[in-house]
Motif scaffolding. Structure first.
Motif, PDB file in Angstrom:
ATOM      1  N   ARG A  94      -4.709  93.022  96.803  1.00 61.64           N
ATOM      2  CA  ARG A  94      -3.951  91.768  96.787  1.00 61.64           C
ATOM      3  C   ARG A  94      -3.663  91.344  95.352  1.00 61.64           C
ATOM      4  O   ARG A  94      -2.558  90.880  95.045  1.00 61.64           O
ATOM      5  N   ALA A  95      -4.638  91.495  94.457  1.00 61.74           N
ATOM      6  CA  ALA A  95      -4.434  91.134  93.048  1.00 61.74           C
ATOM      7  C   ALA A  95      -3.346  91.998  92.422  1.00 61.74           C
ATOM      8  O   ALA A  95      -2.495  91.500  91.670  1.00 61.74           O
ATOM      9  N   THR A  96      -3.349  93.287  92.734  1.00 56.64           N
ATOM     10  CA  THR A  96      -2.319  94.191  92.216  1.00 56.64           C
ATOM     11  C   THR A  96      -0.946  93.805  92.748  1.00 56.64           C
ATOM     12  O   THR A  96       0.037  93.774  91.998  1.00 56.64           O
ATOM     13  N   ALA A  97      -0.873  93.496  94.039  1.00 54.06           N
ATOM     14  CA  ALA A  97       0.406  93.103  94.637  1.00 54.06           C
ATOM     15  C   ALA A  97       0.907  91.803  94.025  1.00 54.06           C
ATOM     16  O   ALA A  97       2.106  91.653  93.746  1.00 54.06           O
ATOM     17  N   LEU A  98       0.004  90.849  93.790  1.00 54.57           N
ATOM     18  CA  LEU A  98       0.390  89.584  93.171  1.00 54.57           C
ATOM     19  C   LEU A  98       0.877  89.809  91.748  1.00 54.57           C
ATOM     20  O   LEU A  98       1.875  89.220  91.327  1.00 54.57           O
ATOM     21  N   ASP A  99       0.208  90.678  91.011  1.00 53.38           N
ATOM     22  CA  ASP A  99       0.621  90.994  89.646  1.00 53.38           C
ATOM     23  C   ASP A  99       2.016  91.616  89.638  1.00 53.38           C
ATOM     24  O   ASP A  99       2.862  91.253  88.820  1.00 53.38           O
ATOM     25  N   ASP A 100       2.256  92.535  90.560  1.00 49.38           N
ATOM     26  CA  ASP A 100       3.583  93.159  90.661  1.00 49.38           C
ATOM     27  C   ASP A 100       4.651  92.120  90.992  1.00 49.38           C
ATOM     28  O   ASP A 100       5.761  92.153  90.455  1.00 49.38           O
ATOM     29  N   LEU A 101       4.308  91.195  91.883  1.00 53.93           N
ATOM     30  CA  LEU A 101       5.246  90.144  92.274  1.00 53.93           C
ATOM     31  C   LEU A 101       5.554  89.220  91.088  1.00 53.93           C
ATOM     32  O   LEU A 101       6.714  88.852  90.869  1.00 53.93           O
ATOM     33  N   GLU A 102       4.525  88.872  90.311  1.00 59.07           N
ATOM     34  CA  GLU A 102       4.740  88.029  89.136  1.00 59.07           C
ATOM     35  C   GLU A 102       5.603  88.735  88.096  1.00 59.07           C
ATOM     36  O   GLU A 102       6.463  88.110  87.474  1.00 59.07           O
ATOM     37  N   ARG A 103       5.379  90.027  87.908  1.00 58.96           N
ATOM     38  CA  ARG A 103       6.216  90.778  86.955  1.00 58.96           C
ATOM     39  C   ARG A 103       7.673  90.798  87.405  1.00 58.96           C
ATOM     40  O   ARG A 103       8.583  90.648  86.596  1.00 58.96           O
ATOM     41  N   ALA A 104       7.896  91.006  88.697  1.00 58.07           N
ATOM     42  CA  ALA A 104       9.269  91.010  89.214  1.00 58.07           C
ATOM     43  C   ALA A 104       9.917  89.635  89.041  1.00 58.07           C
ATOM     44  O   ALA A 104      11.094  89.536  88.685  1.00 58.07           O
ATOM     45  N   ALA A 105       9.144  88.567  89.265  1.00 61.11           N
ATOM     46  CA  ALA A 105       9.679  87.213  89.094  1.00 61.11           C
ATOM     47  C   ALA A 105      10.006  86.938  87.633  1.00 61.11           C
ATOM     48  O   ALA A 105      11.046  86.353  87.320  1.00 61.11           O
ATOM     49  N   ASP A 106       9.130  87.371  86.720  1.00 58.85           N
ATOM     50  CA  ASP A 106       9.397  87.186  85.289  1.00 58.85           C
ATOM     51  C   ASP A 106      10.644  87.951  84.860  1.00 58.85           C
ATOM     52  O   ASP A 106      11.448  87.452  84.075  1.00 58.85           O
ATOM     53  N   LYS A 107      10.804  89.154  85.391  1.00 58.09           N
ATOM     54  CA  LYS A 107      11.984  89.962  85.056  1.00 58.09           C
ATOM     55  C   LYS A 107      13.254  89.289  85.586  1.00 58.09           C
ATOM     56  O   LYS A 107      14.271  89.237  84.896  1.00 58.09           O
ATOM     57  N   ALA A 108      13.178  88.751  86.804  1.00 58.11           N
ATOM     58  CA  ALA A 108      14.334  88.061  87.381  1.00 58.11           C
ATOM     59  C   ALA A 108      14.681  86.822  86.563  1.00 58.11           C
ATOM     60  O   ALA A 108      15.860  86.535  86.325  1.00 58.11           O
ATOM     61  N   ASN A 109      13.658  86.082  86.132  1.00 52.13           N
ATOM     62  CA  ASN A 109      13.902  84.898  85.306  1.00 52.13           C
ATOM     63  C   ASN A 109      14.541  85.278  83.982  1.00 52.13           C
ATOM     64  O   ASN A 109      15.435  84.589  83.496  1.00 52.13           O
TER      65      ASN A 109
END
Length: 141
Positions: A94-109
């Motif tokens: 779950r921590a890895t998935a959350l980290d991946d999701l945060e990276r994708a959100a930062d990239k989108a921003n």
């Protein structure tokens, strides 16, 4: 998802076999169908559940399922409780998935900063043009 569902099953005092069965019945995707087929046919092929899981993890390159298989094997052969192991594995996933999701959100921003600046500048020009036109008319007329 499978590992997390197994962890949920184990928290309800189900046996490993019951938790795996629970996870297989709840999951609904092509991946779950392939995993379900692998596990349900394992006894007919003379393969232990942990070997079937490990094979699946290796074929589809899913390290967490191979780790789950190792934990189940230790529990089956040595009687070691795996509830905590599966829970920590699930938490790490779950921590890895959350980290991946945060990276994708930062990239989108980061990708939206240019269009945002363009929109703000265009809006200012659009709103300022009538005012500039009136000032120009006042001084020229």
């Amino acid at each position: 998802d499978f590992v997390q569902l197994v962890a949920v099953g184990l928290t309800t005092d189900q046996s490993v076999e019951e938790a795996i069965g629970f996870a297989l019945t709840v999951g609904a995707s092509e991946s779950f169908d392939a995993l379900r087929q692998q596990i349900l046919t394992a006894p007919q092929r003379g393969v232990a559940v942990w070997e079937a899981l490990d094979d699946f993890g290796r074929v589809y390159d899913i390290r967490e399922i191979s780790e789950l298989a190792s934990s189940i094997e230790r529990q089956g052969t040595q009687g070691v409780s795996i509830s905590e192991t599966v829970a920590s594995l699930s938490e790490a996933m779950r921590a890895t998935a959350l980290d991946d999701l945060e990276r994708a959100a930062d990239k989108a921003n980061a990708n939206l900063s240019g269009p945002t600046v363009g929109f703000v500048v265009t809006t200012i020009v659009f709103l300022a043009y009538p005012l500039a036109q009136r000032i120009s008319d006042a001084f020229s007329g």
